[in-house]
Design a protein around this motif. Structure first.
Motif, PDB file in Angstrom:
ATOM      1  N   PHE A  63       0.865  -1.171   0.000  1.00  0.00           N
ATOM      2  CA  PHE A  63       0.000   0.000   0.000  1.00  0.00           C
ATOM      3  C   PHE A  63       0.907   1.229   0.000  1.00  0.00           C
ATOM      4  CE2 PHE A  63      -2.386  -3.288   2.320  1.00  0.00           C
ATOM      5  CZ  PHE A  63      -3.564  -3.317   1.595  1.00  0.00           C
ATOM      6  N   VAL A  64       0.677   2.143  -0.934  1.00  0.00           N
ATOM      7  CA  VAL A  64       1.574   3.285  -1.112  1.00  0.00           C
ATOM      8  C   VAL A  64       0.816   4.580  -0.803  1.00  0.00           C
ATOM      9  CG1 VAL A  64       3.000   4.559  -2.761  1.00  0.00           C
ATOM     10  CG2 VAL A  64       2.936   2.053  -2.841  1.00  0.00           C
ATOM     11  N   SER A  69      -5.442  12.445  -2.817  1.00  0.00           N
ATOM     12  CA  SER A  69      -6.769  12.473  -2.191  1.00  0.00           C
ATOM     13  C   SER A  69      -6.886  11.316  -1.214  1.00  0.00           C
ATOM     14  CB  SER A  69      -7.878  12.356  -3.247  1.00  0.00           C
ATOM     15  OG  SER A  69      -9.125  12.080  -2.646  1.00  0.00           O
ATOM     16  N   PRO A  70      -7.596  11.498  -0.083  1.00  0.00           N
ATOM     17  CA  PRO A  70      -7.811  10.380   0.841  1.00  0.00           C
ATOM     18  C   PRO A  70      -8.733   9.316   0.269  1.00  0.00           C
ATOM     19  CG  PRO A  70      -9.035  12.318   1.556  1.00  0.00           C
ATOM     20  CD  PRO A  70      -8.137  12.765   0.447  1.00  0.00           C
ATOM     21  N   PHE A  71      -9.465   9.634  -0.816  1.00  0.00           N
ATOM     22  CA  PHE A  71     -10.372   8.670  -1.416  1.00  0.00           C
ATOM     23  C   PHE A  71      -9.772   8.008  -2.657  1.00  0.00           C
ATOM     24  CE2 PHE A  71     -13.064  11.607   0.948  1.00  0.00           C
ATOM     25  CZ  PHE A  71     -13.741  10.696   1.762  1.00  0.00           C
ATOM     26  N   LEU A  72      -8.476   8.190  -2.847  1.00  0.00           N
ATOM     27  CA  LEU A  72      -7.732   7.532  -3.914  1.00  0.00           C
ATOM     28  C   LEU A  72      -6.540   6.837  -3.274  1.00  0.00           C
ATOM     29  CD1 LEU A  72      -7.693  10.424  -6.565  1.00  0.00           C
ATOM     30  CD2 LEU A  72      -9.253   8.463  -6.511  1.00  0.00           C
ATOM     31  N   LEU A  73      -6.565   5.526  -3.218  1.00  0.00           N
ATOM     32  CA  LEU A  73      -5.512   4.765  -2.561  1.00  0.00           C
ATOM     33  C   LEU A  73      -4.748   3.942  -3.593  1.00  0.00           C
ATOM     34  CD1 LEU A  73      -7.457   3.491   0.587  1.00  0.00           C
ATOM     35  CD2 LEU A  73      -6.094   5.571   0.333  1.00  0.00           C
ATOM     36  N   ILE A  74      -3.445   3.852  -3.415  1.00  0.00           N
ATOM     37  CA  ILE A  74      -2.582   3.135  -4.353  1.00  0.00           C
ATOM     38  C   ILE A  74      -2.113   1.835  -3.701  1.00  0.00           C
ATOM     39  CG2 ILE A  74      -0.397   3.208  -5.617  1.00  0.00           C
ATOM     40  CD1 ILE A  74      -0.761   6.250  -5.830  1.00  0.00           C
ATOM     41  N   MET A  75      -2.217   0.746  -4.457  1.00  0.00           N
ATOM     42  CA  MET A  75      -1.796  -0.554  -3.918  1.00  0.00           C
ATOM     43  C   MET A  75      -1.378  -1.465  -5.065  1.00  0.00           C
ATOM     44  SD  MET A  75      -5.626  -1.925  -2.899  1.00  0.00           S
ATOM     45  CE  MET A  75      -5.935  -0.380  -2.044  1.00  0.00           C
ATOM     46  N   ASN A  76      -0.617  -2.509  -4.730  1.00  0.00           N
ATOM     47  CA  ASN A  76      -0.192  -3.453  -5.767  1.00  0.00           C
ATOM     48  C   ASN A  76      -1.242  -4.548  -5.952  1.00  0.00           C
ATOM     49  OD1 ASN A  76       0.223  -5.210  -3.610  1.00  0.00           O
ATOM     50  ND2 ASN A  76       2.454  -5.051  -3.688  1.00  0.00           N
ATOM     51  N   GLU A  77      -0.962  -5.461  -6.874  1.00  0.00           N
ATOM     52  CA  GLU A  77      -1.963  -6.483  -7.214  1.00  0.00           C
ATOM     53  C   GLU A  77      -2.245  -7.415  -6.044  1.00  0.00           C
ATOM     54  OE1 GLU A  77      -3.059  -9.508 -10.899  1.00  0.00           O
ATOM     55  OE2 GLU A  77      -1.006  -8.749 -10.681  1.00  0.00           O
ATOM     56  N   LYS A  78      -1.243  -7.722  -5.263  1.00  0.00           N
ATOM     57  CA  LYS A  78      -1.442  -8.603  -4.119  1.00  0.00           C
ATOM     58  C   LYS A  78      -2.410  -7.982  -3.121  1.00  0.00           C
ATOM     59  CE  LYS A  78       1.153 -11.234  -0.635  1.00  0.00           C
ATOM     60  NZ  LYS A  78       2.512 -11.521  -0.085  1.00  0.00           N
ATOM     61  N   ALA A  79      -2.225  -6.691  -2.848  1.00  0.00           N
ATOM     62  CA  ALA A  79      -3.117  -5.992  -1.929  1.00  0.00           C
ATOM     63  C   ALA A  79      -4.520  -5.889  -2.514  1.00  0.00           C
ATOM     64  CB  ALA A  79      -2.565  -4.608  -1.621  1.00  0.00           C
ATOM     65  N   LYS A  80      -4.611  -5.573  -3.815  1.00  0.00           N
ATOM     66  CA  LYS A  80      -5.914  -5.484  -4.486  1.00  0.00           C
ATOM     67  C   LYS A  80      -6.661  -6.805  -4.385  1.00  0.00           C
ATOM     68  CE  LYS A  80      -7.757  -5.259  -9.209  1.00  0.00           C
ATOM     69  NZ  LYS A  80      -8.048  -6.713  -9.314  1.00  0.00           N
ATOM     70  N   ASP A  81      -5.970  -7.907  -4.625  1.00  0.00           N
ATOM     71  CA  ASP A  81      -6.630  -9.204  -4.602  1.00  0.00           C
ATOM     72  C   ASP A  81      -7.177  -9.541  -3.216  1.00  0.00           C
ATOM     73  OD1 ASP A  81      -6.117  -9.504  -7.264  1.00  0.00           O
ATOM     74  OD2 ASP A  81      -4.396 -10.842  -6.996  1.00  0.00           O
ATOM     75  N   PHE A 108      -2.353  -0.357  -8.710  1.00  0.00           N
ATOM     76  CA  PHE A 108      -3.762  -0.056  -8.928  1.00  0.00           C
ATOM     77  C   PHE A 108      -4.171   1.128  -8.071  1.00  0.00           C
ATOM     78  CE2 PHE A 108      -3.276  -4.424 -10.149  1.00  0.00           C
ATOM     79  CZ  PHE A 108      -4.093  -4.552 -11.269  1.00  0.00           C
ATOM     80  N   LEU A 109      -5.122   1.881  -8.593  1.00  0.00           N
ATOM     81  CA  LEU A 109      -5.749   2.953  -7.833  1.00  0.00           C
ATOM     82  C   LEU A 109      -7.094   2.447  -7.329  1.00  0.00           C
ATOM     83  CD1 LEU A 109      -5.237   6.035  -7.147  1.00  0.00           C
ATOM     84  CD2 LEU A 109      -6.980   6.485  -8.871  1.00  0.00           C
ATOM     85  N   PHE A 110      -7.295   2.534  -6.043  1.00  0.00           N
ATOM     86  CA  PHE A 110      -8.550   2.149  -5.395  1.00  0.00           C
ATOM     87  C   PHE A 110      -9.334   3.433  -5.164  1.00  0.00           C
ATOM     88  CE2 PHE A 110     -10.564   1.119  -1.108  1.00  0.00           C
ATOM     89  CZ  PHE A 110     -11.565   0.311  -1.621  1.00  0.00           C
ATOM     90  N   HIS A 111     -10.348   3.658  -6.010  1.00  0.00           N
ATOM     91  CA  HIS A 111     -11.175   4.869  -5.944  1.00  0.00           C
ATOM     92  C   HIS A 111     -12.469   4.484  -5.247  1.00  0.00           C
ATOM     93  CE1 HIS A 111     -13.726   8.009  -8.382  1.00  0.00           C
ATOM     94  NE2 HIS A 111     -13.493   8.397  -7.140  1.00  0.00           N
ATOM     95  N   TYR A 112     -12.753   5.097  -4.101  1.00  0.00           N
ATOM     96  CA  TYR A 112     -13.945   4.682  -3.351  1.00  0.00           C
ATOM     97  C   TYR A 112     -14.778   5.875  -2.911  1.00  0.00           C
ATOM     98  CZ  TYR A 112     -11.517   5.842   1.059  1.00  0.00           C
ATOM     99  OH  TYR A 112     -10.866   6.496   2.078  1.00  0.00           O
ATOM    100  N   HIS A 113     -16.061   5.601  -2.686  1.00  0.00           N
ATOM    101  CA  HIS A 113     -17.001   6.566  -2.127  1.00  0.00           C
ATOM    102  C   HIS A 113     -17.523   5.985  -0.817  1.00  0.00           C
ATOM    103  CE1 HIS A 113     -16.820   8.656  -5.875  1.00  0.00           C
ATOM    104  NE2 HIS A 113     -17.453   7.721  -6.561  1.00  0.00           N
ATOM    105  N   SER A 114     -17.561   6.793   0.201  1.00  0.00           N
ATOM    106  CA  SER A 114     -17.999   6.271   1.489  1.00  0.00           C
ATOM    107  C   SER A 114     -18.579   7.390   2.336  1.00  0.00           C
ATOM    108  CB  SER A 114     -16.807   5.618   2.215  1.00  0.00           C
ATOM    109  OG  SER A 114     -17.225   4.992   3.401  1.00  0.00           O
ATOM    110  N   ASN A 115     -19.877   7.352   2.531  1.00  0.00           N
ATOM    111  CA  ASN A 115     -20.551   8.319   3.398  1.00  0.00           C
ATOM    112  C   ASN A 115     -21.682   7.592   4.103  1.00  0.00           C
ATOM    113  OD1 ASN A 115     -22.016  10.333   4.648  1.00  0.00           O
ATOM    114  ND2 ASN A 115     -21.909  11.755   2.934  1.00  0.00           N
ATOM    115  N   TYR A 116     -21.463   7.288   5.367  1.00  0.00           N
ATOM    116  CA  TYR A 116     -22.457   6.564   6.159  1.00  0.00           C
ATOM    117  C   TYR A 116     -23.004   7.431   7.274  1.00  0.00           C
ATOM    118  CZ  TYR A 116     -20.967   2.552   3.472  1.00  0.00           C
ATOM    119  OH  TYR A 116     -20.701   1.695   2.426  1.00  0.00           O
ATOM    120  N   SER A 117     -23.020   8.736   7.032  1.00  0.00           N
ATOM    121  CA  SER A 117     -23.481   9.669   8.059  1.00  0.00           C
ATOM    122  C   SER A 117     -24.960   9.507   8.370  1.00  0.00           C
ATOM    123  CB  SER A 117     -23.193  11.110   7.640  1.00  0.00           C
ATOM    124  OG  SER A 117     -23.829  11.416   6.410  1.00  0.00           O
TER     125      SER A 117
END
Length: 222
Positions: A63-64, A69-81, A108-117
């Motif tokens: 994980f890099v 952005s806090p909603f854009l996370l970078i990781m390798n294939e092992k982490a993605k899997d 890989f870029l992990f682009h996520y949306h998260s709002n559970y307010s």
């Protein structure tokens, strides 16, 4: 979950990634920055993420950390899997070229949306004023999400844009998805949460770049 600051693991540059390689058009309509406008949806195109540059004194990890952005996370294939085996908040994975001294590494870029307010029990949740990344008041309560926003706006108006309120002891109601393994609540709380089962899977696989502490501030009602 927090991104690691351990220099023995990530090197002496944090974040590990914060700029692009020479020739990357960061203003292109499909560049990484184009994802910023997708706050609640995902684009109908594949963004061009080839490539970003590892900082000079940073090390490659699974994980890099990045400064985009806090909603854009970078990781390798092992982490993605591994993440792909769990129940995550809405997300997309995109291929990303991560360059270290002109050598391309497939990430890989992990682009996520998260709002559970909407699943916060506001009457049971305690809040505190938050100034310059620190809590600055005794805990207090509000009666609703609307009152939270009203009080937040009033504090920013009175004390400045860097001030606001954050959850202190957060209670999620019974309608919250108890099976989520990765999520962020919303602007009322700056933390990223992972389930113990996901944490254990990451640690068992020996993945580097993320660190974990118990979420003693979070209560999920049965």
């Amino acid at each position: 979950m927090e991104e690691s600051l351990n220099e023995k693991i990530i090197g002496s540059d944090f974040p590990q990634v914060y700029k692009f390689i020479k020739g990357y058009d960061e203003d292109a309509p499909d560049a990484l920055f184009s994802l910023y406008k997708y706050k609640d949806t995902f684009p109908d195109y594949i963004p061009n993420l080839d490539g970003v540059m590892l900082a000079g004194y940073a090390k490659l990890t699974d994980f890099v950390s990045n400064g985009f952005s806090p909603f854009l996370l970078i990781m390798n294939e092992k982490a993605k899997d591994i993440l792909g085996q769990f129940h995550l908040c809405p997300h997309k994975f995109y291929s990303l070229g991560l360059y270290r001294r002109k050598i391309k590494n497939d990430y890989f870029l992990f682009h996520y949306h998260s709002n559970y307010s909407d699943f916060v029990d506001y009457q049971k949740t305690s809040f505190r004023e938050h100034h310059s990344f620190r809590f600055q008041s005794d805990p207090f309560f509000v009666s609703s999400k609307e009152e939270f926003w009203e009080k937040r706006k009033a504090i920013k108006t009175e004390k400045g844009i860097s001030c606001g309120i954050r959850g202190d002891r957060i209670v999620m109601n019974k309608d919250f998805d108890h099976e989520l393994d990765f999520f962020v609540i919303s602007i009322l709380d700056a933390n990223t949460y992972v389930s113990e089962r996901l944490k254990n899977a990451i640690e068992t696989a020996g993945l580097t770049g993320w660190e974990f502490t118990p979420a003693t501030n979070l209560i999920v009602e049965d």
